[in-house]
Design a protein around this motif. Structure first.
Motif, PDB file in Angstrom:
ATOM      1  N   HIS A   1      20.765  68.362  29.641  1.00  8.36           N
ATOM      2  CA  HIS A   1      22.103  68.326  29.289  1.00  8.36           C
ATOM      3  C   HIS A   1      22.345  68.867  27.682  1.00  8.36           C
ATOM      4  O   HIS A   1      23.190  68.375  27.107  1.00  8.36           O
ATOM      5  N   GLU A   2      21.617  69.853  27.302  1.00  6.85           N
ATOM      6  CA  GLU A   2      21.833  70.349  25.959  1.00  6.85           C
ATOM      7  C   GLU A   2      22.907  71.501  26.116  1.00  6.85           C
ATOM      8  O   GLU A   2      22.644  72.507  26.753  1.00  6.85           O
ATOM      9  N   THR A   3      24.076  71.336  25.399  1.00  3.52           N
ATOM     10  CA  THR A   3      24.837  72.600  25.180  1.00  3.52           C
ATOM     11  C   THR A   3      24.467  73.258  24.230  1.00  3.52           C
ATOM     12  O   THR A   3      24.111  72.989  23.147  1.00  3.52           O
ATOM     13  N   ILE A   4      24.799  74.673  24.357  1.00  4.46           N
ATOM     14  CA  ILE A   4      24.639  75.835  23.408  1.00  4.46           C
ATOM     15  C   ILE A   4      25.720  76.657  23.050  1.00  4.46           C
ATOM     16  O   ILE A   4      26.873  76.328  24.029  1.00  4.46           O
ATOM     17  N   LYS A   5      25.644  77.173  22.105  1.00  5.91           N
ATOM     18  CA  LYS A   5      26.991  78.206  21.836  1.00  5.91           C
ATOM     19  C   LYS A   5      26.675  79.433  22.428  1.00  5.91           C
ATOM     20  O   LYS A   5      25.679  80.106  22.445  1.00  5.91           O
ATOM     21  N   ASP A   6      27.761  80.085  23.203  1.00  4.71           N
ATOM     22  CA  ASP A   6      27.756  81.203  23.676  1.00  4.71           C
ATOM     23  C   ASP A   6      29.200  82.003  23.451  1.00  4.71           C
ATOM     24  O   ASP A   6      30.017  81.458  24.143  1.00  4.71           O
ATOM     25  N   GLU A   7      29.284  82.868  22.447  1.00  5.44           N
ATOM     26  CA  GLU A   7      30.706  83.344  22.290  1.00  5.44           C
ATOM     27  C   GLU A   7      30.963  84.859  23.111  1.00  5.44           C
ATOM     28  O   GLU A   7      31.901  85.565  22.887  1.00  5.44           O
ATOM     29  N   ARG A   8      29.711  85.205  23.843  1.00  6.56           N
ATOM     30  CA  ARG A   8      29.956  86.615  24.433  1.00  6.56           C
ATOM     31  C   ARG A   8      30.971  86.700  25.604  1.00  6.56           C
ATOM     32  O   ARG A   8      31.406  85.656  26.039  1.00  6.56           O
ATOM     33  N   GLU A   9      31.621  87.932  25.680  1.00  5.51           N
ATOM     34  CA  GLU A   9      32.592  88.119  26.640  1.00  5.51           C
ATOM     35  C   GLU A   9      31.822  88.537  28.007  1.00  5.51           C
ATOM     36  O   GLU A   9      30.842  89.327  27.979  1.00  5.51           O
ATOM     37  N   HIS A  10      32.071  87.839  28.942  1.00  2.00           N
ATOM     38  CA  HIS A  10      31.433  87.893  30.232  1.00  2.00           C
ATOM     39  C   HIS A  10      32.276  88.749  31.237  1.00  2.00           C
ATOM     40  O   HIS A  10      33.694  88.879  31.060  1.00  2.00           O
ATOM     41  N   MET A  11      31.570  89.226  32.219  1.00  2.56           N
ATOM     42  CA  MET A  11      32.137  90.005  33.143  1.00  2.56           C
ATOM     43  C   MET A  11      33.709  89.655  33.807  1.00  2.56           C
ATOM     44  O   MET A  11      34.421  90.472  33.846  1.00  2.56           O
ATOM     45  N   PHE A  12      33.723  88.415  34.228  1.00  2.21           N
ATOM     46  CA  PHE A  12      35.030  87.949  34.881  1.00  2.21           C
ATOM     47  C   PHE A  12      35.785  87.366  33.877  1.00  2.21           C
ATOM     48  O   PHE A  12      36.915  86.851  34.392  1.00  2.21           O
ATOM     49  N   ASP A  13      35.614  87.460  32.600  1.00  2.00           N
ATOM     50  CA  ASP A  13      36.625  87.087  31.592  1.00  2.00           C
ATOM     51  C   ASP A  13      37.660  88.122  31.483  1.00  2.00           C
ATOM     52  O   ASP A  13      38.964  87.881  30.933  1.00  2.00           O
ATOM     53  N   ASN A  14      37.432  89.304  31.929  1.00  2.42           N
ATOM     54  CA  ASN A  14      38.491  90.357  31.929  1.00  2.42           C
ATOM     55  C   ASN A  14      39.239  90.289  33.398  1.00  2.42           C
ATOM     56  O   ASN A  14      38.543  90.591  34.395  1.00  2.42           O
ATOM     57  N   PRO A  15      40.408  89.906  33.459  1.00  3.34           N
ATOM     58  CA  PRO A  15      41.179  89.703  34.672  1.00  3.34           C
ATOM     59  C   PRO A  15      41.281  91.066  35.617  1.00  3.34           C
ATOM     60  O   PRO A  15      40.980  90.884  36.714  1.00  3.34           O
ATOM     61  N   LYS A  16      40.860  92.319  34.830  1.00  3.82           N
ATOM     62  CA  LYS A  16      40.920  93.395  35.621  1.00  3.82           C
ATOM     63  C   LYS A  16      39.582  93.301  36.671  1.00  3.82           C
ATOM     64  O   LYS A  16      39.795  94.191  37.561  1.00  3.82           O
ATOM     65  N   ASN A  17      38.514  92.801  36.054  1.00  2.34           N
ATOM     66  CA  ASN A  17      37.430  93.047  36.902  1.00  2.34           C
ATOM     67  C   ASN A  17      37.611  92.241  38.109  1.00  2.34           C
ATOM     68  O   ASN A  17      36.887  92.491  39.159  1.00  2.34           O
ATOM     69  N   VAL A  18      38.295  91.023  38.039  1.00  2.00           N
ATOM     70  CA  VAL A  18      38.450  90.071  39.210  1.00  2.00           C
ATOM     71  C   VAL A  18      39.416  91.044  40.179  1.00  2.00           C
ATOM     72  O   VAL A  18      38.994  91.029  41.335  1.00  2.00           O
ATOM     73  N   GLN A  19      40.442  91.885  39.476  1.00  2.00           N
ATOM     74  CA  GLN A  19      41.313  92.383  40.502  1.00  2.00           C
ATOM     75  C   GLN A  19      40.571  93.679  41.256  1.00  2.00           C
ATOM     76  O   GLN A  19      40.737  93.580  42.440  1.00  2.00           O
ATOM     77  N   ARG A  20      39.409  94.354  40.239  1.00  2.00           N
ATOM     78  CA  ARG A  20      38.685  95.353  41.190  1.00  2.00           C
ATOM     79  C   ARG A  20      38.113  94.868  42.282  1.00  2.00           C
ATOM     80  O   ARG A  20      37.944  95.442  43.372  1.00  2.00           O
ATOM     81  N   LEU A  21      37.383  93.344  41.998  1.00  2.00           N
ATOM     82  CA  LEU A  21      36.634  92.793  42.893  1.00  2.00           C
ATOM     83  C   LEU A  21      37.241  92.537  43.984  1.00  2.00           C
ATOM     84  O   LEU A  21      36.848  92.800  45.490  1.00  2.00           O
ATOM     85  N   ILE A  22      38.678  91.951  44.119  1.00  3.87           N
ATOM     86  CA  ILE A  22      39.295  91.374  45.132  1.00  3.87           C
ATOM     87  C   ILE A  22      39.826  92.797  45.965  1.00  3.87           C
ATOM     88  O   ILE A  22      39.761  92.839  47.211  1.00  3.87           O
ATOM     89  N   ARG A  23      39.977  94.003  45.318  1.00  3.85           N
ATOM     90  CA  ARG A  23      40.558  95.168  46.001  1.00  3.85           C
ATOM     91  C   ARG A  23      39.272  95.693  46.860  1.00  3.85           C
ATOM     92  O   ARG A  23      39.604  96.084  47.949  1.00  3.85           O
ATOM     93  N   GLY A  24      38.241  95.827  46.260  1.00  5.42           N
ATOM     94  CA  GLY A  24      37.137  96.255  46.898  1.00  5.42           C
ATOM     95  C   GLY A  24      36.882  95.515  48.336  1.00  5.42           C
ATOM     96  O   GLY A  24      36.608  96.097  49.292  1.00  5.42           O
ATOM     97  N   PHE A  25      36.997  94.333  48.310  1.00  2.00           N
ATOM     98  CA  PHE A  25      36.670  93.330  49.086  1.00  2.00           C
ATOM     99  C   PHE A  25      37.551  93.483  50.245  1.00  2.00           C
ATOM    100  O   PHE A  25      37.499  93.589  51.435  1.00  2.00           O
ATOM    101  N   PHE A  26      38.850  93.705  49.779  1.00  2.00           N
ATOM    102  CA  PHE A  26      40.124  94.122  50.763  1.00  2.00           C
ATOM    103  C   PHE A  26      39.659  95.389  51.674  1.00  2.00           C
ATOM    104  O   PHE A  26      40.125  95.370  52.775  1.00  2.00           O
TER     105      PHE A  26
END
Lengths: 561, 97
Positions: free
Chosen positions: B8-33
């Motif tokens: 249960h140890e929490t750590i610090k992680d400030e990196r930007e991750h893939m789905f933090d960008n809503p555009k990537n989510v949009q791309r994934l959903i479009r590709g799926f359609f």
């Protein structure tokens, strides 16, 4: 090697484990399943070790293709679960865990019903520690409920066995069928362990309350030993097709609204066992083949899913969908393994579920069971929905819960990776598993029709999820308890007893107190007349007596003169 | 490896991750359609073998039957399950009291 009972190395070895210091315990716990497996490979097929005991002729060991398949599977599961538990300091869990694996192995190699009964009860007693080891009142209560039901299952098996022996003079555990009353007792005993509908609540009650590693052990053995017993004793019984069909359907509704992700997996486990029960009901040949192949795959992919959720629980201390999310950032490897497990349970082509679930469905359509087939197709879409998408989505994606933690410990990652590789290997090389099945296989899962149609079912199920999620119709994860049939035993019956006591108590008190008051006042009345000062009790003077006698005589004179 | 350490140890992680960008989510959903559309038309490209014997279950051979069934099954599943909540849902500590 080869002259030791296949269960004995794990049973005796686990007792030895308890005596070892922690470092050597880790090494030995890894070696035990491997030694035991090598020993199993050296045992020839056939029935052996006929013993006479207390007037019974017992057959301790029966090794054939059906029992061997489960024997290999349980060794594999024991090894994976042991690797997954290597970080533990807790001696109790690993000791009882391997003892539990040994009991399961003993059960599938049992040559007759009495030996089966012994290992059946041993399964119950050794497995409950995986729940109790979690600590706390909830785990204690849940484990106790689990144990009670499993002991009851064993007693039913014993009663059924005794009647079977009286009627047939034999203890042999072969096809039993449902031609007699006692056969129903045996079926019920097996059905409890298989989580038949109405007897399923122990599974969704206890598995989510066990320790992170405990659930991995639990998910591998009990229900699969029961599936083995069902395939051995009741293959081709049509009632199983109905029971199995119900099992594939109802849990998916509960899984959609359940918040505890390990409980979601518990419900999806009942759904998968449903496929196996249908397959066994469809009878020897493709049905039983599909059922045991699916049991084999289920141990690995369900174990993998429970391992990934166990790792999340271990690292975050949380298991509710409503509190998790965004963990792909912190636990990418666990997330990948979870997705492989999810693809396997959903029967994606190239993953293990695809080659076994489809055998059961094909057996159903070969038999012309349209309604059952439609139910199984519904359940296939549903399982992708709640286990394939919901589990990885709410744990690793969805809204970011803000939790940042370490990746799972190395030993957990190794165990998950082994299971994930097996899921893909079995799924893309069907001949490996098909070669181990009890009946010859004439089925080809990878046809264009099958692959495309299966992908259509899955993608359009996912489309439904996506559309419902984007339009906010999808029910949110809520911190809640959902009632299941165990409400009757946990709430209604205790409630009824309590209200009987509450309402009946005063009535009873009133009745007895009133009665006592009546008796007391009667005693008081009698006493007042008969004690020293009472009318009839006091000593009368002689003159008074003489007076009364004279009065009587006077009256006498008046009348008769 | 120790079962108490690290837990249960929490750590610090400030990196930007893939789905933090809503555009990537949009791309994934479009590709799926797009995949969904392609898959349903794949029906027309090959001769389909029926699962059941001839005449037992002709619906199975209709265009898009599997896709339609999968979609409808899941919508019904979710709608029914949502209704079940009204009857079955209790507070989290319901059995603890």
């Amino acid at each position: 090697m080869g002259n030791i009972h296949p269960a004995m190395i794990l049973l005796a070895g686990s007792i030895l484990l308890a005596l070892l210091p922690v470092k050597s315990r880790r090494v030995v716990s890894l070696l035990l399943p491997i030694f035991s497996f090598v020993n199993l490979l050296a045992i020839p097929e056939g029935t052996m070790w006929h013993v006479s005991w207390a007037g019974f002729d017992l057959t301790v060991l029966r090794v054939d293709r059906l029992s061997l398949l489960f024997g290999y599977l349980f060794h594999l599961a024991a090894l994976i679960a042991t690797i997954y538990s290597l970080h533990l300091d807790d001696k109790l869990q690993i000791t009882t865990g391997l003892m539990y694996a040994g009991a399961a192995i003993g059960a599938v190699f049992a040559g007759d019903l009495l030996i089966l009964f012994i290992f059946w009860e041993l399964l119950a007693v050794t497995s409950v520690f995986q729940v109790w080891a979690r600590g706390g009142q909830r785990a204690l209560d849940s484990g106790t409920r689990y144990l009670l039901l499993h002991i009851a299952s064993g007693l039913l098996l014993l009663a059924g066995t005794a009647l079977h022996y009286l009627n047939t003079g034999s203890l042999a555990f072969d096809h039993i069928g449902l031609g007699s009353t006692y056969a129903w007792l045996i079926l019920l005993a097996i059905g409890i362990k298989c989580a038949f509908p109405l007897f399923h609540t122990w599974l969704v009650d206890a598995y989510p309350e066990a320790t992170p590693t405990g659930t991995v052990f639990l998910s591998a053995f009990t229900t699969k030993a029961a599936i083995y017993a069902l395939a051995r004793g009741f293959a081709g019984e049509e009632v199983l097709i109905v029971i199995g069909g119900v099992m594939t359907m109802f849990p998916i509704f509960f899984a959609v609204i359940e918040n505890d992700l390990r409980r979601v997996l518990g419900y999806s486990m009942i759904n998968q066992i449903g496929f196996m029960v249908v397959g066994i009901g469809l009878g020897p040949g493709m049905g039983v083949n599909g059922a045991v192949a699916h049991a084999f795959n289920d141990v690995i992919f369900k174990g993998l899913l429970f391992m990934s959720m166990g790792a999340v629980l271990y690292r975050t201390g949380r298991m509710n969908g409503s509190e998790l999310g965004g963990l792909y950032k912190s636990m990418p490897w666990t997330c990948l393994c979870c997705i492989i497990g999810a693809s396997s349970i959903s029967a994606f082509p190239l993953f293990s579920g695809f080659i076994s679930k489809s055998m059961v469905m094909q057996a159903a359509s070969n038999g012309g069971y349209v309604v059952v087939w439609l139910a199984l197709l519904f359940a296939s879409a549903g399982v992708f929905h709640h286990a394939g998408i919901k589990i990885p989505f709410f744990a690793f994606y969805a809204h970011d819960s803000g939790i940042r933690c370490k990746e799972a410990p190395l030993n957990m990652r190794i165990a998950m990776t082994i299971a994930a590789v097996l899921c893909v290997f079995i799924g893309s090389n069907p001949s490996f598993l098909y070669g181990l099945l009890p009946y010859p296989v004439e089925y080809e899962p990878y046809t264009t029709t099958h692959v495309v149609l299966q992908l259509q079912v899955l993608f359009y199920s996912a489309l439904a999820f996506t559309v419902l999620k984007l339009t906010n119709i999808y029910p949110p994860e809520l911190a809640s308890t959902n009632l299941d049939v165990d409400w009757f035993s946990r709430r209604m019956f205790p409630g009824v007893v309590r209200s009987i006591v509450r309402v009946g108590g005063p009535i009873k008190d009133g009745f007895f107190n009133g009665g006592k008051a009546v008796v007391r006042s009667f005693i008081g009345f009698v006493k007042s007349r008969h004690d020293g000062q009472g009318l009839w009790g006091r000593t009368w003077l002689t003159e008074n007596s003489v007076l009364v006698v004279v009065m009587f005589l006077a009256v006498y004179l008046l009348f008769f003169y | 490896m120790n079962d108490t350490q690290d837990k249960h140890e929490t750590i610090k992680d400030e990196r930007e991750h893939m789905f933090d960008n809503p555009k990537n989510v949009q791309r994934l959903i479009r590709g799926f359609f797009v995949c969904c559309v392609l898959l349903i038309f794949a029906d027309l490209l090959f001769h389909r073998h029926l699962s059941f014997a001839e005449g037992v279950m002709p619906v199975e051979g209709w265009f898009g039957f599997y896709a339609f069934y999968g979609f409808v099954a899941c919508v019904l599943l979710v709608l029914a399950a949502t209704q079940m909540r009204k009857v079955l849902m209790r507070s989290e500590d319901y059995y603890d009291g």
